[in-house]
Design a protein around this motif. Structure first.
Motif, mmCIF file in Angstrom:
data_model
loop_
_atom_site.group_PDB
_atom_site.id
_atom_site.type_symbol
_atom_site.label_atom_id
_atom_site.label_comp_id
_atom_site.label_asym_id
_atom_site.label_seq_id
_atom_site.Cartn_x
_atom_site.Cartn_y
_atom_site.Cartn_z
ATOM 1 N N LYS A 165 40.734 20.132 35.035
ATOM 2 C CA LYS A 165 42.143 20.525 34.923
ATOM 3 C C LYS A 165 42.463 21.015 33.512
ATOM 4 N N ASN A 166 43.523 21.817 33.443
ATOM 5 C CA ASN A 166 44.057 22.306 32.159
ATOM 6 C C ASN A 166 42.999 22.996 31.302
ATOM 7 N N VAL A 167 42.199 23.831 31.953
ATOM 8 C CA VAL A 167 41.169 24.590 31.248
ATOM 9 C C VAL A 167 41.611 26.039 31.119
ATOM 10 N N SER A 168 41.529 26.574 29.916
ATOM 11 C CA SER A 168 41.848 27.981 29.690
ATOM 12 C C SER A 168 40.628 28.828 30.023
ATOM 13 N N LYS A 169 40.766 29.673 31.042
ATOM 14 C CA LYS A 169 39.622 30.452 31.522
ATOM 15 C C LYS A 169 39.571 31.822 30.849
ATOM 16 N N GLU A 170 38.394 32.142 30.299
ATOM 17 C CA GLU A 170 38.187 33.439 29.654
ATOM 18 C C GLU A 170 36.766 33.915 29.876
ATOM 19 N N GLY A 171 36.613 35.222 30.022
ATOM 20 C CA GLY A 171 35.297 35.840 30.000
ATOM 21 C C GLY A 171 34.454 35.661 31.245
ATOM 22 N N ILE A 172 33.228 36.160 31.113
ATOM 23 C CA ILE A 172 32.225 36.095 32.179
ATOM 24 C C ILE A 172 31.025 35.335 31.638
ATOM 25 N N VAL A 173 30.430 34.489 32.451
ATOM 26 C CA VAL A 173 29.306 33.676 31.986
ATOM 27 C C VAL A 173 28.124 33.802 32.938
ATOM 28 N N GLU A 191 29.234 46.752 27.671
ATOM 29 C CA GLU A 191 29.714 48.115 27.420
ATOM 30 C C GLU A 191 31.097 48.351 28.016
ATOM 31 N N ALA A 192 31.395 47.636 29.101
ATOM 32 C CA ALA A 192 32.715 47.755 29.729
ATOM 33 C C ALA A 192 33.779 46.948 28.984
ATOM 34 N N GLY A 193 33.342 46.204 27.959
ATOM 35 C CA GLY A 193 34.290 45.480 27.123
ATOM 36 C C GLY A 193 34.549 44.040 27.510
ATOM 37 N N TYR A 194 33.844 43.531 28.503
ATOM 38 C CA TYR A 194 34.085 42.156 28.931
ATOM 39 C C TYR A 194 33.444 41.164 27.962
ATOM 40 N N PRO A 195 34.142 40.076 27.639
ATOM 41 C CA PRO A 195 33.508 39.007 26.852
ATOM 42 C C PRO A 195 32.514 38.261 27.726
ATOM 43 N N VAL A 196 31.289 38.122 27.231
ATOM 44 C CA VAL A 196 30.217 37.545 28.045
ATOM 45 C C VAL A 196 29.528 36.417 27.282
ATOM 46 N N LYS A 197 29.306 35.305 27.974
ATOM 47 C CA LYS A 197 28.484 34.209 27.458
ATOM 48 C C LYS A 197 27.219 34.127 28.300
#
Length: 333
Positions: A165-173, A191-197
């Motif tokens: 719960k209460n997790v800030s979701k960002e990017g692609i992993v 290249e498409a600009g997505y933040p990736v882990k």
């Protein structure tokens, strides 16, 4: 009931997870013994460990089989469960069969097409049941004289793969080992600009070559709770299928939705039997993947609905490891 469990029982090993579930499902049992071969795997020096893992010869193999033989001398069991028995010599497997009523082998890995073991190939005929998650290998089990084969799916662990719960979701992993086709997809995402882990073995060279601000390398391994947390923090997680083998689903196919994150995966018949287009992001090409990501990435409400639907699909099915193991026990006992 007297049970013997043989496998890599170190903390974090999936074999240990399966063993603990088996122990709980069989409770109360008169005796539940464990032969932990992981101690020997870690004790060998690097050279002999590599030789043992790769070629199934040398001190590692001798010591594992000696350990098992010494522990089963003059013993008898109702059930012996071998998890990933690629190191066991045929004569030891035959000995195991002689001291139990039921001998079972389980592996979630490809047993013939990738994790090859001539020792296992020669031992197949001694097991009463062989359990696999690889539909494409069923005929190979039969070729090596398997008596009874049980086909099951991969799954997730409800104690580890949870929605936080209460997790800030960002990017692609993506968490898993490097393959060239995976590198191509990750490069396109960057290249498409997505933040990736990314995390996993053999990604270092890729990360050095693509040293860009929107790429974060988490290291060679992220496991158990940390794995679940990293998946849960992403908006979307890649569920790449290996091109080394013709697999149609993997553990990630279930772990990602179980963590409350949207799964992006190649479209396969096995996955289509489980998830719909309203639950995961299916693609047949990189262009299709990028187009779908462009449509949904910033639509947090749609992502929330998709992840909710996929999570409910898992909850309604028998894809949690306890349910999978119970289904197996119902068939063999």
């Amino acid at each position: 009931m007297k049970v013997l469990y043989i496998g890599q029982y170190a903390h974090g090993e999936t074999a240990r997870m399966r063993g603990e579930i088996l122990r709980k499902l069989l409770h109360p049992v008169r005796c539940f013994e464990i032969i932990d071969i992981s101690k020997l795997c870690h004790a060998e020096n690097r050279f002999f460990r590599t030789v043992g893992w790769r070629f199934k010869i040398g001190p590692l193999i001798w010591n594992i089989n000696k350990l098992i033989f010494e522990n089963i001398k003059n013993r008898s069991y109702d059930l012996i469960w071998v998890d990933k028995g690629v190191f066991l010599k045929p004569k030891i497997v035959k000995e195991l069969k002689s001291c139990c009523n039921l001998l079972v082998h389980f592996t979630p890995d490809p047993a013939f097409m990738y994790h090859q073991s001539r020792l296992f190939n020669k031992s197949v005929k001694f097991y009463d049941y062989l359990i696999t998650t690889k539909r494409f290998e069923v005929d190979l089990y039969k070729r090596y004289q398997a008596k009874k084969i049980i086909l099951t799916t991969q799954g997730y662990d409800r104690n580890v793969h949870v929605v936080r719960k209460n997790v800030s979701k960002e990017g692609i992993v993506f968490i898993g080992h490097y393959e060239s086709n995976r590198g191509v997809v990750i490069k396109k995402l960057l290249e498409a600009g997505y933040p990736v882990k990314i995390a996993g073995i053999n990604w270092r060279r890729f990360c050095r070559k693509h040293n860009v601000p929107n790429l974060c390398y988490l290291g060679q391994g992220v496991f158990a709770e940390e794995y679940s947390k990293e998946i849960g923090k992403a908006r979307i997680a890649m569920g790449f299928l290996s091109k080394i083998i013709p697999e149609e689903h993997t553990t990630r196919s279930f772990e990602i939705p179980a963590c409350g994150t949207v799964l992006a995966t190649e479209r396969t018949s096995e996955l289509l039997d489980i998830f719909s287009d309203n639950e995961v992001i299916y693609y047949d090409s990189i262009d299709e993947l990028i187009k779908k990501l462009n449509d949904v990435y910033d639509n947090t409400e749609r992502l929330k609905i998709m992840s909710y639907n996929a999570y409910n699909k898992l909850s309604e099915g028998n894809y949690e490891y306890t349910q999978i193991m119970q289904g197996i026990l119902n068939k063999i006992l």
